[in-house]
Scaffold this motif. Structure first.
Motif, PDB file in Angstrom:
ATOM      1  N   ALA A   1      32.414  -5.031   6.484  1.00 17.50           N
ATOM      2  CA  ALA A   1      31.802  -4.222   7.550  1.00 17.50           C
ATOM      3  C   ALA A   1      30.348  -4.657   7.750  1.00 17.50           C
ATOM      4  O   ALA A   1      29.860  -4.765   8.881  1.00 17.50           O
ATOM      5  CB  ALA A   1      31.882  -2.748   7.183  1.00 17.50           C
ATOM      6  N   ARG A   2      29.675  -4.931   6.631  1.00 16.47           N
ATOM      7  CA  ARG A   2      28.267  -5.351   6.714  1.00 16.47           C
ATOM      8  C   ARG A   2      28.161  -6.705   7.431  1.00 16.47           C
ATOM      9  O   ARG A   2      27.349  -6.882   8.332  1.00 16.47           O
ATOM     10  CB  ARG A   2      27.681  -5.430   5.294  1.00 16.47           C
ATOM     11  N   LYS A   3      29.029  -7.652   7.032  1.00 17.77           N
ATOM     12  CA  LYS A   3      28.981  -8.986   7.649  1.00 17.77           C
ATOM     13  C   LYS A   3      29.229  -8.905   9.151  1.00 17.77           C
ATOM     14  O   LYS A   3      28.556  -9.560   9.947  1.00 17.77           O
ATOM     15  CB  LYS A   3      30.063  -9.887   7.021  1.00 17.77           C
ATOM     16  N   SER A   4      30.225  -8.079   9.549  1.00 18.70           N
ATOM     17  CA  SER A   4      30.510  -8.036  10.988  1.00 18.70           C
ATOM     18  C   SER A   4      29.362  -7.346  11.730  1.00 18.70           C
ATOM     19  O   SER A   4      29.027  -7.730  12.850  1.00 18.70           O
ATOM     20  CB  SER A   4      31.867  -7.408  11.295  1.00 18.70           C
ATOM     21  N   GLN A   5      28.722  -6.377  11.081  1.00 23.22           N
ATOM     22  CA  GLN A   5      27.568  -5.714  11.690  1.00 23.22           C
ATOM     23  C   GLN A   5      26.420  -6.702  11.905  1.00 23.22           C
ATOM     24  O   GLN A   5      25.762  -6.713  12.947  1.00 23.22           O
ATOM     25  CB  GLN A   5      27.125  -4.535  10.803  1.00 23.22           C
ATOM     26  N   GLU A   6      26.234  -7.573  10.891  1.00 26.56           N
ATOM     27  CA  GLU A   6      25.171  -8.589  10.993  1.00 26.56           C
ATOM     28  C   GLU A   6      25.406  -9.490  12.209  1.00 26.56           C
ATOM     29  O   GLU A   6      24.502  -9.773  12.990  1.00 26.56           O
ATOM     30  CB  GLU A   6      25.148  -9.461   9.732  1.00 26.56           C
ATOM     31  N   LEU A   7      26.675  -9.926  12.364  1.00 32.02           N
ATOM     32  CA  LEU A   7      26.994 -10.802  13.494  1.00 32.02           C
ATOM     33  C   LEU A   7      26.829 -10.065  14.819  1.00 32.02           C
ATOM     34  O   LEU A   7      26.327 -10.610  15.792  1.00 32.02           O
ATOM     35  CB  LEU A   7      28.421 -11.351  13.363  1.00 32.02           C
ATOM     36  N   LYS A   8      27.248  -8.791  14.815  1.00 32.81           N
ATOM     37  CA  LYS A   8      27.121  -7.984  16.049  1.00 32.81           C
ATOM     38  C   LYS A   8      25.652  -7.859  16.454  1.00 32.81           C
ATOM     39  O   LYS A   8      25.308  -7.941  17.619  1.00 32.81           O
ATOM     40  CB  LYS A   8      27.686  -6.580  15.822  1.00 32.81           C
ATOM     41  N   SER A   9      24.789  -7.664  15.427  1.00 30.03           N
ATOM     42  CA  SER A   9      23.372  -7.472  15.756  1.00 30.03           C
ATOM     43  C   SER A   9      22.735  -8.764  16.280  1.00 30.03           C
ATOM     44  O   SER A   9      21.677  -8.739  16.894  1.00 30.03           O
ATOM     45  CB  SER A   9      22.599  -6.906  14.557  1.00 30.03           C
ATOM     46  N   LYS A  10      23.426  -9.895  16.063  1.00 27.11           N
ATOM     47  CA  LYS A  10      22.935 -11.147  16.669  1.00 27.11           C
ATOM     48  C   LYS A  10      23.475 -11.310  18.082  1.00 27.11           C
ATOM     49  O   LYS A  10      23.363 -12.371  18.691  1.00 27.11           O
ATOM     50  CB  LYS A  10      23.393 -12.336  15.823  1.00 27.11           C
ATOM     51  N   GLY A  11      24.181 -10.302  18.555  1.00 30.60           N
ATOM     52  CA  GLY A  11      24.691 -10.334  19.920  1.00 30.60           C
ATOM     53  C   GLY A  11      26.110 -10.881  20.029  1.00 30.60           C
ATOM     54  O   GLY A  11      26.613 -11.074  21.142  1.00 30.60           O
ATOM     55  N   LEU A  12      26.763 -11.144  18.904  1.00 31.57           N
ATOM     56  CA  LEU A  12      28.117 -11.713  18.984  1.00 31.57           C
ATOM     57  C   LEU A  12      29.151 -10.598  19.169  1.00 31.57           C
ATOM     58  O   LEU A  12      28.992  -9.493  18.632  1.00 31.57           O
ATOM     59  CB  LEU A  12      28.425 -12.511  17.707  1.00 31.57           C
ATOM     60  N   ASP A  13      30.200 -10.927  19.900  1.00 32.60           N
ATOM     61  CA  ASP A  13      31.209  -9.928  20.267  1.00 32.60           C
ATOM     62  C   ASP A  13      32.284  -9.827  19.157  1.00 32.60           C
ATOM     63  O   ASP A  13      33.419 -10.256  19.326  1.00 32.60           O
ATOM     64  CB  ASP A  13      31.816 -10.359  21.616  1.00 32.60           C
ATOM     65  N   VAL A  14      31.867  -9.272  18.022  1.00 33.87           N
ATOM     66  CA  VAL A  14      32.793  -9.185  16.883  1.00 33.87           C
ATOM     67  C   VAL A  14      33.712  -7.974  17.053  1.00 33.87           C
ATOM     68  O   VAL A  14      33.258  -6.889  17.415  1.00 33.87           O
ATOM     69  CB  VAL A  14      32.004  -9.016  15.557  1.00 33.87           C
ATOM     70  N   ILE A  15      35.004  -8.174  16.784  1.00 27.48           N
ATOM     71  CA  ILE A  15      35.921  -7.023  16.750  1.00 27.48           C
ATOM     72  C   ILE A  15      36.145  -6.715  15.278  1.00 27.48           C
ATOM     73  O   ILE A  15      36.670  -7.539  14.526  1.00 27.48           O
ATOM     74  CB  ILE A  15      37.262  -7.331  17.426  1.00 27.48           C
ATOM     75  N   SER A  16      35.725  -5.537  14.871  1.00 25.39           N
ATOM     76  CA  SER A  16      35.810  -5.228  13.453  1.00 25.39           C
ATOM     77  C   SER A  16      37.060  -4.403  13.161  1.00 25.39           C
ATOM     78  O   SER A  16      37.176  -3.252  13.577  1.00 25.39           O
ATOM     79  CB  SER A  16      34.560  -4.466  13.018  1.00 25.39           C
ATOM     80  N   LEU A  17      37.978  -5.031  12.439  1.00 25.47           N
ATOM     81  CA  LEU A  17      39.177  -4.317  11.990  1.00 25.47           C
ATOM     82  C   LEU A  17      39.107  -4.229  10.467  1.00 25.47           C
ATOM     83  O   LEU A  17      40.095  -4.332   9.767  1.00 25.47           O
ATOM     84  CB  LEU A  17      40.442  -5.048  12.440  1.00 25.47           C
ATOM     85  N   SER A  18      37.874  -4.097   9.984  1.00 28.36           N
ATOM     86  CA  SER A  18      37.688  -4.160   8.529  1.00 28.36           C
ATOM     87  C   SER A  18      37.535  -2.788   7.896  1.00 28.36           C
ATOM     88  O   SER A  18      38.063  -2.548   6.813  1.00 28.36           O
ATOM     89  CB  SER A  18      36.478  -5.037   8.192  1.00 28.36           C
ATOM     90  N   LEU A  19      36.865  -1.872   8.540  1.00 22.89           N
ATOM     91  CA  LEU A  19      36.522  -0.633   7.839  1.00 22.89           C
ATOM     92  C   LEU A  19      37.562   0.460   8.077  1.00 22.89           C
ATOM     93  O   LEU A  19      38.040   0.642   9.189  1.00 22.89           O
ATOM     94  CB  LEU A  19      35.146  -0.147   8.311  1.00 22.89           C
ATOM     95  N   GLY A  20      37.846   1.188   7.007  1.00 23.14           N
ATOM     96  CA  GLY A  20      38.785   2.303   7.126  1.00 23.14           C
ATOM     97  C   GLY A  20      38.079   3.565   7.539  1.00 23.14           C
ATOM     98  O   GLY A  20      37.833   4.445   6.720  1.00 23.14           O
ATOM     99  N   GLU A  21      37.752   3.633   8.804  1.00 20.25           N
ATOM    100  CA  GLU A  21      37.000   4.788   9.280  1.00 20.25           C
ATOM    101  C   GLU A  21      37.534   5.217  10.640  1.00 20.25           C
ATOM    102  O   GLU A  21      37.481   4.440  11.601  1.00 20.25           O
ATOM    103  CB  GLU A  21      35.521   4.388   9.405  1.00 20.25           C
ATOM    104  N   PRO A  22      38.059   6.462  10.753  1.00 18.47           N
ATOM    105  CA  PRO A  22      38.592   6.889  12.046  1.00 18.47           C
ATOM    106  C   PRO A  22      37.535   6.750  13.140  1.00 18.47           C
ATOM    107  O   PRO A  22      36.355   7.026  12.906  1.00 18.47           O
ATOM    108  CB  PRO A  22      38.942   8.364  11.825  1.00 18.47           C
ATOM    109  N   ASP A  23      37.978   6.311  14.328  1.00 17.39           N
ATOM    110  CA  ASP A  23      37.037   6.160  15.445  1.00 17.39           C
ATOM    111  C   ASP A  23      37.020   7.421  16.306  1.00 17.39           C
ATOM    112  O   ASP A  23      36.588   7.379  17.448  1.00 17.39           O
ATOM    113  CB  ASP A  23      37.417   4.928  16.282  1.00 17.39           C
ATOM    114  N   PHE A  24      37.505   8.542  15.767  1.00 22.30           N
ATOM    115  CA  PHE A  24      37.506   9.805  16.523  1.00 22.30           C
ATOM    116  C   PHE A  24      36.283  10.629  16.140  1.00 22.30           C
ATOM    117  O   PHE A  24      35.606  10.330  15.163  1.00 22.30           O
ATOM    118  CB  PHE A  24      38.768  10.601  16.207  1.00 22.30           C
ATOM    119  N   GLU A  25      36.057  11.702  16.913  1.00 20.71           N
ATOM    120  CA  GLU A  25      34.958  12.606  16.569  1.00 20.71           C
ATOM    121  C   GLU A  25      35.508  13.792  15.790  1.00 20.71           C
ATOM    122  O   GLU A  25      36.665  14.196  15.965  1.00 20.71           O
ATOM    123  CB  GLU A  25      34.245  13.103  17.840  1.00 20.71           C
TER     124      GLU A  25
END
Ligand code: PMP
Ligand code: GLU
Length: 397
Positions: free
Chosen positions: A20-44
């Motif tokens: 999750a950290r690695k994909s976040q790092e790439l995202k913050s460089k502006g890359l369009d990463v699709i993260s299917l790594s973290l086990g975290e519901p995307d609901f509210e």
């Protein structure tokens, strides 16, 4: 010496969080990463729970609570355990913690002596292994595979039991495989344990509300072993409350006292507002988790359909949680012009670098022939990710 203790040197970074950290790092460089790594519901978090938390703020729940949690919250957990799981606990047997992760750590530190053996059916959730090591126990792995639906049998567990065995830890529904143990399978495991009165079971039921088929069955409800089962649950997954940081355990009173003691010397109680929110979640009809479960189910089916279009990826049909754990070993040893895929780690790295899809290597869960794909994201993202993976894997031969 500027290095951490040997204890910490032996500890690995959580592979799920690392990805999750690695994909976040790439995202913050502006890359369009699709993260299917973290086990975290995307609901509210459901409104009714948020309202309870807001009320708790207004009512000044702004002080330390008792270390194992507010009595009202522990009572609500006892009622939930009775209502949903047929488990009979009194509030003295409940300890509320800063997430199920802390509950598991408290239990391991309370139960395991140096070199005690802890049986982990593999695939296991990534942190079990390192928590056991932190408690100076020796993990004993019972490996399963995709053709056994990633489950182990009572007989396979029995074969690994020695006079040093102290604990068995497993999750059902399972992270990472999504497999669900049936009541029959759990009763068979309970039967084996009748001969070993010193062995405890940590039943991690955090995915209870994300179970697509049968009713959830708790091994702790089996009368003959119930005094040796510690049931861990929480609100992170079923109620989409990862950030609220609440998990809890129900178990023998002496063990709850031990967990309480550790918590009292380390973190104290978890956040009072989060406890009030959890109290509300426990009181609600579990039906409020249903819409999220239904969406997870349709995503599972979509992902299975999309992945079936890729050569060499073998999936089982998980009955719960929100992960697929395909066997991808077909690709090991294959290469393109510059890269050789050696194992699950190099495959995940390859897919992250080449097509910006973040996954977690199966090696982190004890099954190096697999990778974990979390479908806690939109169908649009899932489709896009599989398209990228398919295209990228076609470069390998
Ligand atoms: N157990 C399992 C099987 C999990 O997947 C997780 C995921 N976070 C946890 C425990 C810990 O959950 P939390 O600390 O967020 O309650
Ligand atoms: N349990 C989740 C996972 O397996 C969250 C990350 C973690 O706590 O390690 O991805």
């Amino acid at each position: 010496m500027s290095k951490p203790s040997e204890r910490i040197q032996k500890l690995s970074e959580s592979a799920t969080l690392a990805m999750a950290r690695k994909s976040q790092e790439l995202k913050s460089k502006g890359l369009d990463v699709i993260s299917l790594s973290l086990g975290e519901p995307d609901f509210e978090t459901p409104e009714v729970i948020k309202t309870a938390a807001k009320l708790a703020i207004d009512e000044n729940f702004s002080h330390y609570t008792p270390v194992p949690g507010l009595l009202s919250a522990r009572k609500a957990i006892c009622s939930k355990f009775k209502r949903d799981n047929n488990l009979n606990f009194s509030p003295e047997q409940i300890v509320i913690s800063t997430g199920a992760k802390q509950s598991i750590t408290n239990i391991c530190l309370s139960l395991i002596n140096k070199n005690d053996e802890v049986i982990l059916p593999a695939p296991y959730w990534v942190s079990y292994l390192d928590i056991v090591k932190l408690a100076e126990g020796n993990p004993v792995i019972v490996k399963s595979s995709i053709n056994k639906d990633f489950k182990v049998t009572a007989k396979e567990i029995k074969e690994k039991i020695t006079h040093k065995t102290r604990l068995i830890i497993f999750s059902s529904p399972c992270n990472p495989s999504g497999s669900v143990y049936s009541e029959k399978e759990l009763r068979e495991i309970a039967d084996v344990l009748l001969d070993y009165p010193n062995i405890y079971i940590l039943s991690d039921e955090i995915y209870e509300h994300i179970n697509f088929t049968t009713d959830h069955f708790s091994i702790g409800s089996i009368e003959k072993i119930k005094d040796r089962v510690i049931t861990v649950n929480g609100v992170s997954k079923g109620f989409a409350m990862t950030g609220w940081r609440v998990g809890f355990m129900g178990g023998p009173k002496w063990l709850a006292n031990a967990c309480n003691k550790i918590q009292g010397q380390t973190t104290s109680a978890t956040c009072a507002i989060s406890q009030k929110a959890t109290e509300q979640a426990m009181k609600e009809n579990p039906k409020i988790t249903r819409p999220m479960k239904d969406i997870f189910l349709s995503r599972r089916d979509l992902l299975l359909k999309e992945l079936s279009k890729i050569n060499g990826i073998i999936c089982n049909k998980p009955q719960g949680a929100f992960y697929l754990f395909p066997d991808v070993s077909f690709y090991y040893g294959k290469k393109d012009n510059e890269n050789v895929i050696k194992d699950s780690e190099s495959l995940c790295l390859y897919l992250l670098e080449k097509c910006l899809v973040a996954l977690v290597p199966g090696s982190a869960f004890g099954n190096p022939e697999c990778i974990r794909i979390s479908y806690a994201t939109s169908e649009k993202n899932l489709k896009k990710a599989v398209k990228r993976i398919k295209k990228q894997l076609e470069h390998l031969s």
